[in-house]
Design a protein around this motif. Structure first.
Motif, short mmCIF file in Angstrom:
data_model
loop_
_atom_site.label_atom_id
_atom_site.label_comp_id
_atom_site.label_asym_id
_atom_site.label_seq_id
_atom_site.Cartn_x
_atom_site.Cartn_y
_atom_site.Cartn_z
N GLU A 83 28.34 86.79 90.58
CA GLU A 83 29.51 86.91 89.71
C GLU A 83 30.38 85.68 89.92
OE1 GLU A 83 33.05 90.15 88.59
OE2 GLU A 83 31.68 90.52 90.26
N CYS A 84 31.01 85.23 88.87
CA CYS A 84 31.80 84.00 88.94
C CYS A 84 33.25 84.28 88.57
CB CYS A 84 31.23 82.94 87.98
SG CYS A 84 29.52 82.53 88.34
N GLY A 85 34.14 83.99 89.50
CA GLY A 85 35.56 84.17 89.26
C GLY A 85 36.37 83.00 89.79
N GLY A 86 35.80 81.79 89.68
CA GLY A 86 36.50 80.60 90.14
C GLY A 86 36.10 80.18 91.55
N ASN A 87 36.31 78.92 91.85
CA ASN A 87 36.13 78.35 93.19
C ASN A 87 34.70 78.53 93.72
OD1 ASN A 87 37.12 76.91 95.36
ND2 ASN A 87 37.82 78.72 96.46
N LEU A 88 33.72 78.15 92.92
CA LEU A 88 32.33 78.37 93.29
C LEU A 88 31.89 77.51 94.47
CD1 LEU A 88 30.50 78.69 89.85
CD2 LEU A 88 30.99 80.49 91.50
N PHE A 89 32.31 76.25 94.51
CA PHE A 89 31.82 75.34 95.55
C PHE A 89 32.24 75.82 96.94
CE2 PHE A 89 31.49 72.70 91.81
CZ PHE A 89 30.33 71.97 92.02
N ASP A 90 33.49 76.22 97.09
CA ASP A 90 33.96 76.72 98.38
C ASP A 90 33.17 77.97 98.78
OD1 ASP A 90 35.88 74.93 97.37
OD2 ASP A 90 37.49 75.86 98.49
N ALA A 91 33.02 78.88 97.83
CA ALA A 91 32.35 80.15 98.10
C ALA A 91 30.90 79.93 98.53
CB ALA A 91 32.41 81.05 96.86
N VAL A 92 30.21 79.03 97.84
CA VAL A 92 28.81 78.75 98.18
C VAL A 92 28.71 78.16 99.58
CG1 VAL A 92 26.85 77.26 97.64
CG2 VAL A 92 27.99 78.52 95.81
N SER A 93 29.58 77.21 99.92
CA SER A 93 29.51 76.57 101.24
C SER A 93 29.78 77.57 102.36
CB SER A 93 30.49 75.40 101.32
OG SER A 93 31.84 75.84 101.32
N ILE A 94 30.73 78.47 102.16
CA ILE A 94 31.03 79.49 103.17
C ILE A 94 29.85 80.44 103.33
CG2 ILE A 94 32.50 81.47 103.72
CD1 ILE A 94 34.78 79.98 102.23
N ALA A 95 29.25 80.87 102.21
CA ALA A 95 28.11 81.78 102.27
C ALA A 95 26.91 81.12 102.93
CB ALA A 95 27.77 82.26 100.86
N VAL A 96 26.68 79.84 102.66
CA VAL A 96 25.57 79.12 103.27
C VAL A 96 25.76 79.02 104.78
CG1 VAL A 96 24.50 76.83 103.51
CG2 VAL A 96 24.88 77.81 101.23
N LYS A 97 26.98 78.72 105.22
CA LYS A 97 27.23 78.64 106.66
C LYS A 97 27.02 80.00 107.32
CE LYS A 97 30.47 77.06 110.18
NZ LYS A 97 31.57 76.13 110.52
N ALA A 98 27.47 81.07 106.69
CA ALA A 98 27.28 82.41 107.25
C ALA A 98 25.80 82.77 107.33
CB ALA A 98 28.04 83.43 106.41
N ALA A 99 25.02 82.41 106.30
CA ALA A 99 23.59 82.71 106.30
C ALA A 99 22.86 81.92 107.39
CB ALA A 99 23.00 82.42 104.93
N LEU A 100 23.22 80.65 107.57
CA LEU A 100 22.60 79.85 108.62
C LEU A 100 22.96 80.40 110.00
CD1 LEU A 100 23.15 76.23 107.22
CD2 LEU A 100 20.98 77.47 107.39
#
Length: 291
Positions: free
Chosen positions: A143-160
């Motif tokens: 779902e997209c509600g703004g600020n995608l780049f920040d959200a993706v980077s945070i989720a990637v760090k959490a997954a790693l």
């Protein structure tokens, strides 16, 4: 989410609020919305995470597979990124819209990790020049509600952070041939040190000021943004300007300083949240924090 349309009065109202450091949802210019993190959510991956911020919902899965090191880095493993912006997230992604944005986010992630300090890639090497671990990082925009780049980077760090890689034993016989054995013990694994993995802070210029974590409405009021990739120490590893508008050089330096300050606070909150989430045990929990 359909395309956001603002009237001139709504645009002026939002911009005046930013000028007074009081945004439409009550936040200050340097405040994030409430963020929820949940790890270990996909069973057939080496690590996974889901994060929600406002109406933005991101799912990341990491799969560790054995491969061959790159010629220029024979003693390291490496990461491969894939971002899926399906039309289920928003009608704006129909046709080429989703592919173009997915490529843009993917390239930004490669730039974030294009340094020797973000992740200890040497730990992913099994036998130099022959075998290494390749981490396939799949990002799905739910779902997209703004600020995608920040959200993706945070989720990637959490997954790693959640990723567990089986330990490998390399056995060599009398003839010199090598045999690789994977540990069957799920607790006998390699964990990645993600302390130095940066996060993206997007600073959107709205009027004469800039805001972090812009909503979809605020993004419509912004003609230009600066993306800064920031480590937990406040070091910048990547800088990108997006949008059709221009930025005064003085504004860019101000936005960089804001990105460093906000980034350090975000990393500390994320570190505390991931530690708390992991301490809750094998049962999955959602843990929220404010950036």
């Amino acid at each position: 989410m359909a395309a956001v349309v603002l009237s001139e009065a709504e645009r002026v109202y939002a911009m005046h609020g930013v000028q007074d450091d009081l945004r439409i949802d009550g936040r200050g210019c340097e405040d994030y919305r409430h963020i929820e993190i949940e790890t270990d959510v996909v069973s057939n991956t080496s690590g996974s995470a889901r994060m929600k911020i406002g109406h933005t919902d991101i799912l990341v899965g990491v799969k560790a597979e054995m491969g061959m090191p790159k010629l220029e880095r024979p003693n390291e493993g490496f990461l491969e990124f894939f971002v899926d912006c399906s039309a289920n997230a928003t009608p704006q992604f129909e046709g080429r819209g989703g592919d173009d944005l997915g490529t843009e986010i993917t390239n930004t992630l490669y730039r974030m990790f294009d340094n020797s300090s973000s992740l200890e890639l040497a730990a992913l090497c099994i036998t130099p020049r022959d075998h290494c671990w390749v981490l396939y990082v799949d990002v799905l925009l739910l779902e997209c509600g703004g600020n995608l780049f920040d959200a993706v980077s945070i989720a990637v760090k959490a997954a790693l952070h959640n990723t567990r890689i089986p330990k490998v034993s390399v056995l060599e016989d009398d003839e010199g041939s090598k045999e690789i054995e994977l540990s069957d013990d799920p607790y006998d694994c390699i964990r990645l040190n993600v302390d130095n993995v940066p996060c993206i802070i997007t600073l959107s210029k709205v009027g004469h000021r800039h805001v972090v974590d812009a909503t979809a409405q605020e993004e419509r009021c912004s003609m230009a943004s600066v993306l800064v990739s920031v480590t937990h120490r406040g070091t910048l590893t990547c800088l990108r300007k997006v949008g059709v508008g221009s930025l005064d050089p003085a504004s860019v330096f101000e936005m960089m300083e804001t990105g460093k300050r906000v980034g350090k606070a975000l990393h500390e909150s994320l570190r505390t949240t991931l530690a708390k989430e992991e301490s809750l045990g094998s049962k999955r929990h959602k843990v929220g924090f404010l950036g």
